[in-house]
Design an enzyme around this catalytic site. Structure first.
Site, PDB file in Angstrom:
ATOM      1  N   ASP A 235       0.908  -1.394   0.033  1.00 21.17           N
ATOM      2  CA  ASP A 235       0.214   0.116  -0.061  1.00 21.17           C
ATOM      3  C   ASP A 235       0.797   1.453   0.009  1.00 21.17           C
ATOM      4  O   ASP A 235       1.878   1.185   0.444  1.00 21.17           O
ATOM      5  CB  ASP A 235      -0.976  -0.088   0.957  1.00 21.17           C
ATOM      6  CG  ASP A 235      -2.034   0.983   1.251  1.00 21.17           C
ATOM      7  OD1 ASP A 235      -2.442   1.485   0.197  1.00 21.17           O
ATOM      8  OD2 ASP A 235      -2.739   1.115   2.011  1.00 21.17           O
TER       9      ASP A 235
ATOM     10  N   GLY B   2      -0.050   5.475  -4.373  1.00 19.90           N
ATOM     11  CA  GLY B   2      -0.651   6.629  -4.773  1.00 19.90           C
ATOM     12  C   GLY B   2       0.166   8.045  -4.095  1.00 19.90           C
ATOM     13  O   GLY B   2       0.350   8.958  -4.345  1.00 19.90           O
TER      14      GLY B   2
ATOM     15  N   ARG C 132      -0.705   9.605  -9.729  1.00 17.11           N
ATOM     16  CA  ARG C 132      -0.702   8.062  -9.121  1.00 17.11           C
ATOM     17  C   ARG C 132      -0.107   7.162  -9.549  1.00 17.11           C
ATOM     18  O   ARG C 132       0.777   6.337  -8.880  1.00 17.11           O
ATOM     19  CB  ARG C 132      -2.162   7.803  -8.634  1.00 17.11           C
ATOM     20  CG  ARG C 132      -2.984   8.730  -7.738  1.00 17.11           C
ATOM     21  CD  ARG C 132      -4.239   8.345  -7.709  1.00 17.11           C
ATOM     22  NE  ARG C 132      -4.449   6.871  -7.071  1.00 17.11           N
ATOM     23  CZ  ARG C 132      -4.222   6.653  -5.689  1.00 17.11           C
ATOM     24  NH1 ARG C 132      -4.047   7.702  -4.714  1.00 17.11           N
ATOM     25  NH2 ARG C 132      -4.135   5.454  -5.471  1.00 17.11           N
TER      26      ARG C 132
ATOM     27  N   HIS D 294       2.388   3.479  -8.851  1.00 17.73           N
ATOM     28  CA  HIS D 294       2.198   1.790  -8.951  1.00 17.73           C
ATOM     29  C   HIS D 294       3.613   1.420  -9.981  1.00 17.73           C
ATOM     30  O   HIS D 294       3.940   0.472  -9.624  1.00 17.73           O
ATOM     31  CB  HIS D 294       1.112   1.725  -9.929  1.00 17.73           C
ATOM     32  CG  HIS D 294      -0.034   2.124  -9.114  1.00 17.73           C
ATOM     33  ND1 HIS D 294      -0.371   1.744  -7.839  1.00 17.73           N
ATOM     34  CD2 HIS D 294      -1.403   2.907  -9.607  1.00 17.73           C
ATOM     35  CE1 HIS D 294      -1.646   2.322  -7.452  1.00 17.73           C
ATOM     36  NE2 HIS D 294      -2.213   2.858  -8.530  1.00 17.73           N
TER      37      HIS D 294
ATOM     38  N   LEU E 189      10.580 -20.866  -3.667  1.00 18.53           N
ATOM     39  CA  LEU E 189       9.895 -19.911  -3.171  1.00 18.53           C
ATOM     40  C   LEU E 189       8.208 -19.954  -4.069  1.00 18.53           C
ATOM     41  O   LEU E 189       8.391 -20.061  -5.344  1.00 18.53           O
ATOM     42  CB  LEU E 189      10.070 -18.587  -3.492  1.00 18.53           C
ATOM     43  CG  LEU E 189       9.364 -17.516  -2.820  1.00 18.53           C
ATOM     44  CD1 LEU E 189       9.153 -17.440  -1.513  1.00 18.53           C
ATOM     45  CD2 LEU E 189      10.088 -16.079  -3.387  1.00 18.53           C
TER      46      LEU E 189
HETATM   47  C1  IPE Z   1      -5.497  -2.584  -0.119  1.00 14.42           C
HETATM   48  O1  IPE Z   1      -5.094  -1.491  -0.364  1.00 14.42           O
HETATM   49  C2  IPE Z   1      -5.536  -3.333  -1.327  1.00 14.42           C
HETATM   50  C3  IPE Z   1      -4.254  -3.630  -2.073  1.00 14.42           C
HETATM   51  C4  IPE Z   1      -2.980  -3.279  -1.542  1.00 14.42           C
HETATM   52  C5  IPE Z   1      -4.145  -4.244  -3.153  1.00 14.42           C
HETATM   53  P1  IPE Z   1      -6.366  -0.059  -0.543  1.00 14.42           P
HETATM   54  O2  IPE Z   1      -5.367   1.137  -0.735  1.00 14.42           O
HETATM   55  O3  IPE Z   1      -7.087  -0.704  -1.527  1.00 14.42           O
HETATM   56  O4  IPE Z   1      -6.743  -0.503   1.043  1.00 14.42           O
HETATM   57  P2  IPE Z   1      -7.857   0.753   1.799  1.00 14.42           P
HETATM   58  O5  IPE Z   1      -8.874   1.144   0.754  1.00 14.42           O
HETATM   59  O6  IPE Z   1      -6.962   1.990   2.115  1.00 14.42           O
HETATM   60  O7  IPE Z   1      -8.347   0.024   2.855  1.00 14.42           O
HETATM   61  C1  IPE Z   2      -1.608   0.240  -3.427  1.00 16.73           C
HETATM   62  O1  IPE Z   2      -1.229   1.650  -3.426  1.00 16.73           O
HETATM   63  C2  IPE Z   2      -1.742  -0.367  -4.615  1.00 16.73           C
HETATM   64  C3  IPE Z   2      -3.194  -0.719  -4.829  1.00 16.73           C
HETATM   65  C4  IPE Z   2      -4.226  -0.829  -4.085  1.00 16.73           C
HETATM   66  C5  IPE Z   2      -3.442  -1.203  -6.376  1.00 16.73           C
HETATM   67  P1  IPE Z   2      -2.473   2.617  -3.341  1.00 16.73           P
HETATM   68  O2  IPE Z   2      -2.739   2.889  -4.783  1.00 16.73           O
HETATM   69  O3  IPE Z   2      -3.581   2.096  -2.523  1.00 16.73           O
HETATM   70  O4  IPE Z   2      -1.586   3.947  -2.900  1.00 16.73           O
HETATM   71  P2  IPE Z   2      -2.419   4.997  -1.646  1.00 16.73           P
HETATM   72  O5  IPE Z   2      -3.105   4.019  -0.367  1.00 16.73           O
HETATM   73  O6  IPE Z   2      -3.752   5.522  -2.513  1.00 16.73           O
HETATM   74  O7  IPE Z   2      -1.302   5.885  -1.408  1.00 16.73           O
HETATM   75 MG    MG Z   3      -4.165   2.468  -0.410  1.00 17.53          MG
END
Ligand code: IPE
Ligand code: IPE
Ligand code: MG
Length: 228
Positions: A12, A15, A25, A29, A123
């Site tokens: 996570d 973004g 954003r 990724h 793994l």
């Molecule tokens: C959890 O992250 C899902 C993944 C890492 C793929 P999110 O960014 O979607 O989670 P929330 O919305 O903050 O709970």
């Molecule tokens: C995790 O990063 C990737 C996915 C959930 C696909 P985010 O895209 O959720 O990044 P934040 O949480 O908005 O920073």
């Molecule tokens: Mg997130």
């Protein structure tokens, strides 16, 4: 304590990593691909048997269609680019989650990665893609309803995406959020959880090693009373 057999990571913060740099954003990724390599190398160095990476949840469809499309394209690129090196390093690739709804070229890349890595066993790398813990439990329940088998822990597990996958011993979440976000709900019953403020693109194999050290200092009780 021993090396965790299965480490699962909620990747996570992509973004926020990008926003902090004034970038779109999607750049976050993209930068996450390096962190995937770091985590895999960390797992290989530590001798972990299973590494699961949460890449896309069933709720991530709530994002803009542009972001979803870009993510699916990126997953395809990552699978195609990384699998040959993974195979060389003895890594077997699995993908869990609902295949339905994914672009057909991504489904092909998944099938190919699973196929060309199938003989590897150092793994097991599991990508959770279009994955939801509740959806997995529902899938198992529907499977039992159809088969008419007695409802037991074992028969429920047999309906999961990857029945042979052991429960995660350690769940790591990056970017500081203190929740599971529908990840491995059944399997996380007794997982140790470790959260770092690091955004996913900045995650390193050294941090992976630190997480394992923290895990090794934990006392797992499984509801019992420790023997002293
Ligand atoms: C959890 O992250 C899902 C993944 C890492 C793929 P999110 O960014 O979607 O989670 P929330 O919305 O903050 O709970
Ligand atoms: C995790 O990063 C990737 C996915 C959930 C696909 P985010 O895209 O959720 O990044 P934040 O949480 O908005 O920073
Ligand atoms: Mg997130």
């Amino acid at each position: 304590m021993s090396i965790p057999r299965h480490v699962a990571i909620i990747m996570d913060g992509n973004g926020r990593w990008a926003e902090a740099r004034g970038l779109p954003r999607f750049r976050g990724h993209l930068a996450g691909q390096d962190a995937i390599r770091e985590a895999v190398n960390g797992a290989l160095d530590a001798g972990v048997e299973w590494l699961t990476l949460f890449a896309f949840s069933t709720e991530n469809w709530r994002r803009s269609s542009e972001e979803v499309k870009a993510l699916f394209e990126l997953f395809e690129i990552v699978l195609r680019e990384e699998t040959p090196q993974l195979v060389e390093n003895g890594v077997r690739v699995f993908i869990i989650g609902e295949r339905e709804g994914l672009p057909s070229s991504l489904k092909e890349a998944i099938a190919e990665a699973e196929q060309i890595s199938r003989k590897q066993s150092k793994l097991n790398l599991v990508g959770a893609l279009n994955y939801g813990g509740r959806q997995e439990i529902l899938k198992a329940a529907r499977h039992l309803q159809r088969s008419g088998e007695p409802v037991t822990e074992e028969s429920i597990r047999r309906g999961f995406y990857l029945p042979q996958m052991p429960d995660p011993d350690l769940i790591i979440r990056t970017s500081g959020e203190l929740r599971l976000s529908n990840f491995l709900l059944w399997q996380s019953a007794y997982s140790e959880i470790w959260v770092t403020d690091t955004y996913w693109p900045d995650f390193t194999k050294e941090e992976f090693a630190r997480a394992i050290e923290v895990y090794q200092a934990r006392e797992r009780r499984f509801g019992g009373i420790p023997q002293r």
